[in-house]
Design a protein around this motif. Structure first.
Motif, PDB file in Angstrom:
ATOM      1  N   HIS A 123       0.836  -1.204   0.000  1.00 24.71           N
ATOM      2  CA  HIS A 123       0.000   0.000   0.000  1.00 24.71           C
ATOM      3  C   HIS A 123       0.871   1.254   0.000  1.00 24.71           C
ATOM      4  CE1 HIS A 123      -4.082  -1.698   0.486  1.00 24.71           C
ATOM      5  NE2 HIS A 123      -3.386  -2.738   0.909  1.00 24.71           N
ATOM      6  N   TYR A 124       1.279   1.665  -1.204  1.00 24.71           N
ATOM      7  CA  TYR A 124       2.143   2.833  -1.359  1.00 24.71           C
ATOM      8  C   TYR A 124       1.616   3.801  -2.409  1.00 24.71           C
ATOM      9  CZ  TYR A 124       5.623   0.707   1.670  1.00 24.71           C
ATOM     10  OH  TYR A 124       6.265   0.185   2.763  1.00 24.71           O
ATOM     11  N   SER A 125       0.305   3.828  -2.579  1.00 22.27           N
ATOM     12  CA  SER A 125      -0.280   4.747  -3.548  1.00 22.27           C
ATOM     13  C   SER A 125      -0.302   6.167  -2.991  1.00 22.27           C
ATOM     14  CB  SER A 125      -1.710   4.320  -3.891  1.00 22.27           C
ATOM     15  OG  SER A 125      -2.582   4.589  -2.807  1.00 22.27           O
ATOM     16  N   LEU A 202      15.299  -6.710  -9.994  1.00 21.24           N
ATOM     17  CA  LEU A 202      16.654  -7.266 -10.110  1.00 21.24           C
ATOM     18  C   LEU A 202      17.702  -6.156 -10.083  1.00 21.24           C
ATOM     19  CD1 LEU A 202      16.144 -10.047 -12.819  1.00 21.24           C
ATOM     20  CD2 LEU A 202      16.643 -10.370 -10.384  1.00 21.24           C
ATOM     21  N   MET A 203      17.431  -5.078 -10.821  1.00 17.67           N
ATOM     22  CA  MET A 203      18.388  -3.974 -10.877  1.00 17.67           C
ATOM     23  C   MET A 203      18.526  -3.292  -9.524  1.00 17.67           C
ATOM     24  SD  MET A 203      17.954  -2.117 -14.571  1.00 17.67           S
ATOM     25  CE  MET A 203      16.261  -1.609 -14.285  1.00 17.67           C
ATOM     26  N   ILE A 204      17.391  -3.073  -8.855  1.00 15.89           N
ATOM     27  CA  ILE A 204      17.441  -2.409  -7.564  1.00 15.89           C
ATOM     28  C   ILE A 204      18.122  -3.291  -6.520  1.00 15.89           C
ATOM     29  CG2 ILE A 204      16.031  -1.520  -5.668  1.00 15.89           C
ATOM     30  CD1 ILE A 204      16.281   0.321  -8.084  1.00 15.89           C
ATOM     31  N   ALA A 205      17.838  -4.601  -6.577  1.00 14.45           N
ATOM     32  CA  ALA A 205      18.480  -5.524  -5.634  1.00 14.45           C
ATOM     33  C   ALA A 205      19.987  -5.539  -5.831  1.00 14.45           C
ATOM     34  CB  ALA A 205      17.902  -6.926  -5.818  1.00 14.45           C
ATOM     35  N   ALA A 206      20.431  -5.444  -7.092  1.00 15.31           N
ATOM     36  CA  ALA A 206      21.857  -5.499  -7.395  1.00 15.31           C
ATOM     37  C   ALA A 206      22.550  -4.171  -7.155  1.00 15.31           C
ATOM     38  CB  ALA A 206      22.054  -5.924  -8.855  1.00 15.31           C
ATOM     39  N   GLY A 207      21.819  -3.071  -7.338  1.00 13.12           N
ATOM     40  CA  GLY A 207      22.437  -1.749  -7.253  1.00 13.12           C
ATOM     41  C   GLY A 207      22.692  -1.295  -5.831  1.00 13.12           C
ATOM     42  N   LEU A 249      10.148   0.615  -5.102  1.00 15.77           N
ATOM     43  CA  LEU A 249       9.549  -0.012  -6.277  1.00 15.77           C
ATOM     44  C   LEU A 249       8.026   0.067  -6.245  1.00 15.77           C
ATOM     45  CD1 LEU A 249      11.834  -3.167  -6.480  1.00 15.77           C
ATOM     46  CD2 LEU A 249      11.803  -1.259  -8.084  1.00 15.77           C
ATOM     47  N   LYS A 250       7.431  -0.188  -5.087  1.00 13.17           N
ATOM     48  CA  LYS A 250       5.976  -0.137  -4.977  1.00 13.17           C
ATOM     49  C   LYS A 250       5.446   1.278  -5.208  1.00 13.17           C
ATOM     50  CE  LYS A 250       4.787  -4.374  -4.281  1.00 13.17           C
ATOM     51  NZ  LYS A 250       3.919  -5.078  -5.270  1.00 13.17           N
TER      52      LYS A 250
END
Length: 329
Positions: A123-125, A202-207, A249-250
């Motif tokens: 719930h991040y709207s 994937l990009m955020i997890a790696a960055g 991300l959400k």
């Protein structure tokens, strides 16, 4: 060999090359290098600020969520500062000293950002954020309030103003929107890329968090701007906290799905005095958006700042603080 090579690449990337990568969203792919090459976590000591947590009801009305707020000043009408996407209370650190002399200043970390809670609840709207800020205003018993929102925080402020107009609660007296995406436009590249399924997680997890923060800084400042390391590191700390990257991300996904056309019809009924503050070089939310918005709102005026892009609180803090103080008074 430096252990934070991806960071150095981005710091020293030529402006023309960065611009081309930004348009395609490929600049985020550089974050993948962080997984292979490694990055040093450069944590800074906590800032000595008057902060506390406020317990509010989460979306289900049962669970409690805590928002982090900072409070400054002892007299004058209250001002509430709401940061933008991926920002924190630190986003306002240059203008707080200029406002607290004649105002009580409240600075909030939105849900999922800064030191506020970051639950894995989806719930991040913008409406979720508005609900929490409404509760916060009531809990702090704020009246004759000037709400100031930057970027996504400006959208939150607009929705607050619409609700205030409908309910006639008279808690909010004035609204300042600083480069808020309130009308239909092309989505900012950073938000668009972060909302892509599978690839973006994937990009955020790696960055490394520092690199994520640095990309945001590059995008919000004018071309050729030399990235401020403390600014980057301060904003990066939130992504080390559990749920930090998830919330990012959400929030991006919810912003993409938000339909401004659904609320735009309500703008004409907003009688709240509104100040629109825009940088002349903003490429994320172009000044054309502000001009259109100024024509729609019945009680607004537009002030343009020179020599900045999407973050005047960093590059034009004096001018922004003066504009807010004059309007609030």
């Amino acid at each position: 060999m430096p252990t934070n090579l991806p960071n150095e690449i981005l710091f020293n990337m030529p402006a023309r090359l960065y611009s081309a990568l930004k348009k395609t969203g490929l600049v985020l792919v550089i974050a993948m290098l962080g997984l292979a090459v490694g990055s040093c976590a450069m944590m800074l000591p906590e800032r000595d600020v008057p902060a506390r947590k406020i317990a509010l009801k989460n979306h289900d009305g049962k669970q409690t969520i805590e928002l982090n707020i900072e409070e400054y000043g002892k007299r004058g009408t209250p001002i509430l500062l709401i940061h933008g996407f991926a920002g924190t209370t630190y986003s306002w650190h240059k203008i707080i000293p200029k406002l607290e002399k004649k105002h009580r200043v409240f600075v909030v970390d939105l849900k999922g950002f800064g030191h506020s809670d970051k639950p894995f609840d989806g719930h991040y709207s913008l409406y979720d954020q508005v609900d929490l800020i409404n509760q916060l205003i009531d809990k702090l018993k704020l009246r004759n309030l000037t709400v100031v929102g930057h970027s996504m925080g400006g959208s939150v402020g607009m929705l607050l103003a619409i609700e205030e107009t409908k309910t006639r609660q008279r808690r909010i007296k004035k609204l300042v929107v600083v480069e808020g995406p309130a009308l239909d436009q092309e989505n900012p590249s950073l938000v668009s890329v972060l909302s892509v399924p599978v690839l973006s997680p994937l990009m955020i997890a790696a960055g490394p968090p520092e690199l994520i923060s640095k990309i945001g800084s590059k995008m919000t400042h004018p071309r050729g701007y030399k990235t401020n390391r403390e600014e980057v590191l301060r904003q990066a700390q939130q992504f080390y906290e559990p749920g930090g990257k998830y919330a990012l991300l959400k929030t991006a996904t919810s912003m993409i799905s938000f339909d401004t056309s659904e609320v735009a019809s309500s703008y004409r009924k907003m009688n709240l005095p509104t100040l629109l503050v825009w940088c002349d070089n903003d490429e994320i939310v172009p000044i054309s958006v502000a001009e259109r918005l100024n024509e729609i709102l019945p009680n607004s005026r537009l002030q343009t700042l020179k020599g900045c892009a999407h973050a005047p609180q960093y590059l034009q803090p004096d001018e922004l603080a003066k504009a807010i103080a004059r309007f609030a008074n």
